[in-house]
Design a protein around this motif. Structure first.
Motif, PDB file in Angstrom:
ATOM      1  N   PRO A  99       0.815  -1.236   0.000  1.00  0.00           N
ATOM      2  CA  PRO A  99       0.000   0.000   0.000  1.00  0.00           C
ATOM      3  C   PRO A  99       0.840   1.274   0.000  1.00  0.00           C
ATOM      4  CG  PRO A  99      -0.925  -1.599   1.517  1.00  0.00           C
ATOM      5  CD  PRO A  99       0.409  -2.140   1.092  1.00  0.00           C
ATOM      6  N   GLU A 100       1.860   1.323   0.848  1.00  0.00           N
ATOM      7  CA  GLU A 100       2.702   2.529   0.893  1.00  0.00           C
ATOM      8  C   GLU A 100       3.579   2.624  -0.354  1.00  0.00           C
ATOM      9  OE1 GLU A 100       2.544   5.041   2.736  1.00  0.00           O
ATOM     10  OE2 GLU A 100       1.453   4.411   4.519  1.00  0.00           O
ATOM     11  N   LEU A 101       3.966   1.487  -0.897  1.00  0.00           N
ATOM     12  CA  LEU A 101       4.751   1.499  -2.132  1.00  0.00           C
ATOM     13  C   LEU A 101       3.939   2.113  -3.259  1.00  0.00           C
ATOM     14  CD1 LEU A 101       7.149   0.726  -3.943  1.00  0.00           C
ATOM     15  CD2 LEU A 101       6.186  -1.583  -4.103  1.00  0.00           C
ATOM     16  N   ALA A 102       2.687   1.730  -3.324  1.00  0.00           N
ATOM     17  CA  ALA A 102       1.811   2.281  -4.366  1.00  0.00           C
ATOM     18  C   ALA A 102       1.629   3.787  -4.166  1.00  0.00           C
ATOM     19  CB  ALA A 102       0.465   1.570  -4.334  1.00  0.00           C
ATOM     20  N   ARG A 103       1.442   4.202  -2.915  1.00  0.00           N
ATOM     21  CA  ARG A 103       1.281   5.631  -2.624  1.00  0.00           C
ATOM     22  C   ARG A 103       2.552   6.400  -2.981  1.00  0.00           C
ATOM     23  NH1 ARG A 103       0.738   7.090   2.763  1.00  0.00           N
ATOM     24  NH2 ARG A 103       0.143   9.120   1.945  1.00  0.00           N
ATOM     25  N   LEU A 104       3.681   5.809  -2.647  1.00  0.00           N
ATOM     26  CA  LEU A 104       4.966   6.448  -2.946  1.00  0.00           C
ATOM     27  C   LEU A 104       5.120   6.674  -4.449  1.00  0.00           C
ATOM     28  CD1 LEU A 104       7.996   7.203  -2.189  1.00  0.00           C
ATOM     29  CD2 LEU A 104       8.504   4.796  -2.602  1.00  0.00           C
ATOM     30  N   ARG A 105       4.844   5.653  -5.232  1.00  0.00           N
ATOM     31  CA  ARG A 105       5.018   5.773  -6.683  1.00  0.00           C
ATOM     32  C   ARG A 105       4.016   6.768  -7.271  1.00  0.00           C
ATOM     33  NH1 ARG A 105       4.931   0.409  -9.678  1.00  0.00           N
ATOM     34  NH2 ARG A 105       5.966   1.673 -11.273  1.00  0.00           N
ATOM     35  N   ALA A 119      14.927  10.323  -2.310  1.00  0.00           N
ATOM     36  CA  ALA A 119      15.706  10.546  -1.087  1.00  0.00           C
ATOM     37  C   ALA A 119      14.998  11.523  -0.156  1.00  0.00           C
ATOM     38  CB  ALA A 119      17.102  11.058  -1.449  1.00  0.00           C
ATOM     39  N   SER A 120      14.289  12.470  -0.748  1.00  0.00           N
ATOM     40  CA  SER A 120      13.619  13.483   0.064  1.00  0.00           C
ATOM     41  C   SER A 120      12.299  13.004   0.647  1.00  0.00           C
ATOM     42  CB  SER A 120      13.355  14.739  -0.783  1.00  0.00           C
ATOM     43  OG  SER A 120      14.567  15.325  -1.188  1.00  0.00           O
ATOM     44  N   HIS A 121      11.624  12.122  -0.052  1.00  0.00           N
ATOM     45  CA  HIS A 121      10.255  11.767   0.327  1.00  0.00           C
ATOM     46  C   HIS A 121      10.058  10.340   0.818  1.00  0.00           C
ATOM     47  CE1 HIS A 121       8.539  15.559  -1.132  1.00  0.00           C
ATOM     48  NE2 HIS A 121       9.387  15.471  -2.132  1.00  0.00           N
ATOM     49  N   ALA A 122      11.046   9.486   0.662  1.00  0.00           N
ATOM     50  CA  ALA A 122      10.857   8.058   0.973  1.00  0.00           C
ATOM     51  C   ALA A 122      10.344   7.826   2.386  1.00  0.00           C
ATOM     52  CB  ALA A 122      12.168   7.308   0.757  1.00  0.00           C
ATOM     53  N   ALA A 123      10.900   8.544   3.352  1.00  0.00           N
ATOM     54  CA  ALA A 123      10.528   8.304   4.749  1.00  0.00           C
ATOM     55  C   ALA A 123       9.063   8.598   5.013  1.00  0.00           C
ATOM     56  CB  ALA A 123      11.417   9.137   5.676  1.00  0.00           C
ATOM     57  N   GLU A 124       8.501   9.530   4.267  1.00  0.00           N
ATOM     58  CA  GLU A 124       7.077   9.846   4.446  1.00  0.00           C
ATOM     59  C   GLU A 124       6.214   8.625   4.183  1.00  0.00           C
ATOM     60  OE1 GLU A 124       6.142  13.057   1.773  1.00  0.00           O
ATOM     61  OE2 GLU A 124       8.052  14.061   2.236  1.00  0.00           O
ATOM     62  N   PHE A 125       6.735   7.727   3.377  1.00  0.00           N
ATOM     63  CA  PHE A 125       5.989   6.529   3.006  1.00  0.00           C
ATOM     64  C   PHE A 125       6.561   5.275   3.670  1.00  0.00           C
ATOM     65  CE2 PHE A 125       5.611   9.782  -0.187  1.00  0.00           C
ATOM     66  CZ  PHE A 125       4.247   9.825  -0.429  1.00  0.00           C
ATOM     67  N   GLY A 126       7.466   5.489   4.610  1.00  0.00           N
ATOM     68  CA  GLY A 126       7.979   4.362   5.392  1.00  0.00           C
ATOM     69  C   GLY A 126       9.216   3.684   4.848  1.00  0.00           C
ATOM     70  N   PHE A 127       9.865   4.306   3.857  1.00  0.00           N
ATOM     71  CA  PHE A 127      11.061   3.687   3.276  1.00  0.00           C
ATOM     72  C   PHE A 127      12.323   4.440   3.711  1.00  0.00           C
ATOM     73  CE2 PHE A 127       7.652   2.338   0.522  1.00  0.00           C
ATOM     74  CZ  PHE A 127       7.991   1.039   0.163  1.00  0.00           C
ATOM     75  N   VAL A 128      13.372   3.684   3.970  1.00  0.00           N
ATOM     76  CA  VAL A 128      14.651   4.300   4.323  1.00  0.00           C
ATOM     77  C   VAL A 128      15.762   3.718   3.445  1.00  0.00           C
ATOM     78  CG1 VAL A 128      13.996   4.773   6.704  1.00  0.00           C
ATOM     79  CG2 VAL A 128      15.091   2.605   6.153  1.00  0.00           C
TER      80      VAL A 128
END
Ligand SMILES: [Zn+2]
Length: 290
Positions: free
Chosen positions: A145-151, A232-241
């Motif tokens: 779900p967060e991967l889809a939101r991130l993309r 790099a700027s937004h990944a953490a917002e979606f739970g990725f590091v």
């Protein structure tokens, strides 16, 4: 700083984050998936490549041209010096936490590994979220779900983010590591790939991203591209590091991999970013994992 407070917080999160929302390996040569079909190919040796995604060789890293490095024995006799941390020592210790319910607490490095039989039970298509069999790119259902939101968010800002590599089984990682050992030698493969069991990709929560224009490891620094910088700027917002940040090899064991991200959930990701620590260091703050 309030290390104790942080430890408590991290411990609490690791306990309670049982899956709202989190590996080493890294990149990959071009994926056979449609999501990565637009890019040019990473140079390959004449030997047959694995059928799926191998680990990347950073473009800036010269490939040895002298005598080939022999394939590793089960237990290398010399200790490579990629990192200074104690866990950047080549060994095969089963990592303490291997719970499918709490993958964020699972740390992997040169020393600690997953069991060969570790295989997440809830893998889905990394592109569609479908559980239908046959997909070549898989992630755990809790990631999708967060991967889809991130993309979608990246696309809304004008950046195409593609999944180049995702879940890899122990067996596939063994193939992958052997492939890159053949390309650049064992010492280089240690830093830019991961031995079987030591890859975050086996968790099903790690993803190598690209932008569809080429393999991210073919860039001097993919994080300097528009898509890589956005991520790099937004990944953490979606739970990725980013598991292996620039200049942190001494504590991550691995070379800088601006394309390799691990999902840990938004709350934990934001806290981690605030500390400035690498994921592996952050995980070490949990007293249970010292
Ligand atoms: Zn990766």
């Amino acid at each position: 700083m309030a290390v104790i407070g942080l430890r408590r917080c991290v411990a609490a999160i690791l306990v309670t984050a049982s899956l709202t929302g989190c590996a080493v390996a890294a990149g990959a040569a071009p994926s056979p998936s449609a999501t990565a079909s637009a890019g040019p190919s990473t140079p390959r040796p004449s030997a047959p490549a694995p059928s799926t995604i191998p680990e990347p060789i950073p473009a800036a890293t010269p490939t040895p041209t002298t005598a080939p490095t022999p394939l590793p024995s089960a237990e290398p006799t010399q200790r490579p010096s990629a990192g200074n941390a104690s866990y950047c020592h080549v060994a095969d210790v089963v990592t303490p936490s291997t719970s499918y319910e709490d993958p964020f607490a699972t740390y992997l490095d040169w020393t600690n590994r997953l069991p060969a039989e570790y295989a997440p039970p809830d893998l889905v298509n990394a592109v569609t979220g479908s559980r239908a069999a046959g997909a070549s790119l898989l992630v755990r259902a809790l990631v999708w779900p967060e991967l889809a939101r991130l993309r979608a968010a990246a696309l809304a800002d004008g950046h195409l983010l593609v999944v180049v590599s995702a879940y890899r089984s122990y067996a596939l990682q063994a193939q992958t590591f052997d492939y890159w050992t053949g390309v650049g030698g064992y010492e280089q493969a240690l830093r830019t790939s991961a031995r079987p069991g030591h890859s975050e990709h086996q968790l099903g929560t790690a993803i190598d991203f690209g932008d569809g224009s080429g393999a991210p490891w073919d860039y001097a620094d993919w994080a300097q591209t528009p898509a890589g910088a956005w991520l790099a700027s937004h990944a953490a917002e979606f739970g990725f590091v980013m598991s292996y940040p620039k200049g942190r090899t001494a504590v991550t064991c691995y070379a800088y991999e601006p394309w390799h991200y691990r999902y840990v959930g938004p709350a934990l990701a934001k806290e981690l970013v605030a500390t400035g620590l690498s994921l592996r260091e952050f995980q070490s703050l949990d007293p249970a994992h010292d």
